[in-house]
Scaffold this active site. Structure first.
Site, short mmCIF file in Angstrom:
data_model
loop_
_atom_site.label_atom_id
_atom_site.label_comp_id
_atom_site.label_asym_id
_atom_site.label_seq_id
_atom_site.Cartn_x
_atom_site.Cartn_y
_atom_site.Cartn_z
N SER A 119 0.83 -1.21 0.00
CA SER A 119 0.00 0.00 0.00
C SER A 119 0.86 1.24 0.00
O SER A 119 0.39 2.32 -0.35
CB SER A 119 -0.86 0.09 1.25
N HIS A 140 -1.11 -2.54 -7.24
CA HIS A 140 -1.84 -2.17 -6.02
C HIS A 140 -3.35 -2.26 -6.24
O HIS A 140 -3.92 -1.49 -7.02
CB HIS A 140 -1.43 -0.74 -5.61
N GLU A 152 -3.60 0.05 -9.57
CA GLU A 152 -2.45 0.93 -9.82
C GLU A 152 -1.28 0.04 -10.25
O GLU A 152 -0.96 -0.94 -9.57
CB GLU A 152 -2.07 1.72 -8.56
N ASN A 190 -3.64 6.23 -2.17
CA ASN A 190 -3.37 6.36 -0.73
C ASN A 190 -2.74 7.70 -0.37
O ASN A 190 -2.90 8.19 0.75
CB ASN A 190 -2.51 5.20 -0.23
N1 3HC Z 1 -15.82 -8.48 -0.47
C1 3HC Z 1 -16.26 -8.87 -1.68
N2 3HC Z 1 -17.34 -8.34 -2.28
C2 3HC Z 1 -18.01 -7.38 -1.60
C3 3HC Z 1 -17.61 -6.95 -0.31
C4 3HC Z 1 -16.46 -7.55 0.24
N3 3HC Z 1 -15.98 -7.16 1.44
N4 3HC Z 1 -18.48 -6.02 0.12
C5 3HC Z 1 -19.38 -5.87 -0.86
N5 3HC Z 1 -19.10 -6.67 -1.89
C6 3HC Z 1 -19.84 -6.83 -3.14
C7 3HC Z 1 -21.18 -7.50 -2.88
O1 3HC Z 1 -21.08 -8.91 -2.98
C8 3HC Z 1 -22.04 -6.93 -3.98
O2 3HC Z 1 -21.78 -7.63 -5.19
P1 3HC Z 1 -22.88 -7.75 -6.35
O3 3HC Z 1 -23.18 -6.35 -6.80
O4 3HC Z 1 -22.20 -8.58 -7.39
O5 3HC Z 1 -24.05 -8.42 -5.72
C9 3HC Z 1 -21.51 -5.51 -4.16
O6 3HC Z 1 -20.17 -5.53 -3.62
C10 3HC Z 1 -22.33 -4.48 -3.44
O7 3HC Z 1 -22.49 -4.93 -2.10
P2 3HC Z 1 -23.43 -4.23 -1.04
O8 3HC Z 1 -24.68 -3.77 -1.73
O9 3HC Z 1 -23.55 -5.11 0.14
O10 3HC Z 1 -22.57 -3.06 -0.56
P3 3HC Z 1 -22.50 -1.56 -0.96
O11 3HC Z 1 -23.23 -1.21 -2.21
O12 3HC Z 1 -22.81 -0.86 0.28
O13 3HC Z 1 -20.95 -1.43 -1.31
C11 3HC Z 1 -18.65 -1.27 -0.86
C12 3HC Z 1 -19.97 -1.90 -0.46
C13 3HC Z 1 -18.30 -1.70 -2.29
C14 3HC Z 1 -17.59 -1.77 0.10
C15 3HC Z 1 -18.82 0.31 -0.82
O14 3HC Z 1 -19.26 0.69 0.46
C16 3HC Z 1 -17.55 1.05 -1.15
O15 3HC Z 1 -17.21 1.25 -2.31
N6 3HC Z 1 -16.83 1.50 -0.09
C17 3HC Z 1 -15.56 2.21 -0.25
C18 3HC Z 1 -14.47 1.20 -0.44
C19 3HC Z 1 -13.14 1.84 -0.66
O16 3HC Z 1 -12.96 3.05 -0.66
N7 3HC Z 1 -12.13 1.01 -0.85
C20 3HC Z 1 -10.75 1.44 -1.00
C21 3HC Z 1 -10.07 1.35 0.33
S1 3HC Z 1 -8.38 1.87 0.22
C22 3HC Z 1 -7.55 0.51 -0.24
O17 3HC Z 1 -8.08 -0.57 -0.38
C23 3HC Z 1 -6.07 0.67 -0.47
C24 3HC Z 1 -5.29 -0.13 0.52
O18 3HC Z 1 -3.92 0.03 0.20
C25 3HC Z 1 -5.52 0.32 1.94
#
Ligand code: 3HC
Length: 294
Positions: A119, A140, A152, A190
């Protein structure tokens, strides 16, 4: 060189997702973990998600079986010997990553490419410790890997154009949006997202709002899918603190420094969703905000 077999080291939050999306794209996948329990947990998550996709009618049972069949879980990194691309998604600790690459470098075929899903740690520190710094790049992914479209593709000072092309082609086969970026701590996302989450925590410390108010405001006011505190829990508070520390060491700017509340929660073992408690308690049906005792 065409990539056919992908090795994924680590079957945790990121690794299981990388293994799953690689198998979905048609690659043969070898995925490793440090112990059987972690491996079983990661594979169970993949099976659950494939099962859910079948239930929702998004995947035929035969396709889900074929995807699962392409994933070979193992505890033995020597099984990476036949992989064309090995991606590490192990703990964000440089020493552990260097130990890992030392082992894999000895068994992997000379033409194989290596990639880190770090990350924030500089890619070059890992690349330079292998016998193939020109074939080493950063890939990434974002959490949840199955859902977030971005990959990325990171070029360190030693990464060859061929290795970058391999990374871009792999991302495109995964149907990800690929963005090339340079080897600067935090890369693009990030670099911008981590100070934002840390500022959410500082805002809580400074009393601009409660946990719920801050998260609700950013969702309703800025259209974010999650507020900064829920997102911090989702990323993992230990991961967030460690990314912040790496970026603070690199840039010496306060915006990257872990605020005291974050350090206290991490010290307590409250890592967010994965440990069941962070800024929210996840033991019930719905997450409930928990005052971190500022
Ligand atoms: N794992 C796998 N699939 C997931 C999941 C998980 N933890 N959470 C949700 N999903 C999938 C569901 O299965 C569903 O799939 P489908 O459309 O095929 O049925 C779809 O995502 C939508 O699920 P939900 O309706 O339950 O959930 P939301 O619409 O509320 O979306 C979310 C959930 C996608 C997590 C949304 O809240 C989101 O985009 N959050 C922000 C996430 C973000 O910013 N991520 C980046 C973090 S930074 C990073 O990763 C970098 C690292 O270096 C730290």
């Amino acid at each position: 060189m065409e990539i056919k077999k992908v090795g994924v080291a680590g079957c945790g939050l990121m690794g299981h997702g990388i293994a799953q999306v690689s198998a979905e794209a048609g690659y043969e996948v070898v995925v490793t973990e440090l112990n059987q329990e972690n491996l079983d947990k990661g594979i169970a998550k993949i099976e659950k998600q494939l099962g859910r996709a079948v239930e929702k009618g998004k995947l035929e049972q035969s396709e889900a079986d074929a995807i699962r069949g392409r994933i070979n879980p193992t505890l033995h990194p020597h099984e990476f010997a036949e992989c064309d691309l090995v991606i590490e998604a192990i703990t964000e600790d440089l020493e552990m990553k260097l130990d890992f690459w030392k082992q894999v470098d000895e068994v992997a075929k000379p033409e194989a490419f290596f990639a880190t899903n770090t990350s924030s740690l500089p890619v070059i520190n890992q690349a330079a410790a292998t016998s193939r710094p020109d074939r080493f790049l950063g890939l990434h992914f974002f959490n949840p890997v199955q859902r977030m479209p971005l990959l990325e593709v990171i070029q360190s000072v030693t990464t060859s154009p061929e290795a970058m092309a391999v990374g871009m082609a792999y991302g495109e086969k995964l149907n990800k949006t690929t963005v090339e970026t340079r080897d600067k701590a935090g890369f693009i996302v990030n670099r911008l997202l981590v100070p934002y989450m840390l500022d959410g925590i500082r805002g809580l410390e400074e009393g601009i709002g409660s946990i719920e108010e801050i998260d609700t405001a950013m969702k309703a006011g800025a259209g974010h899918p999650m507020g900064p505190l829920a997102l911090s829990d989702f990323v993992g508070l230990d991961t967030l603190a460690s990314i912040g520390n790496v970026m603070f060491d690199e840039f010496r700017e306060r915006r990257f420094a872990a605020p005291p509340t974050l350090r206290k929660l991490v010290a307590a073992g409250f890592y967010g969703v994965k440990s069941g408690r962070g800024f929210y308690d996840y033991s019930g049906e719905k997450p409930v905000p928990v005052n971190p005792g500022l």
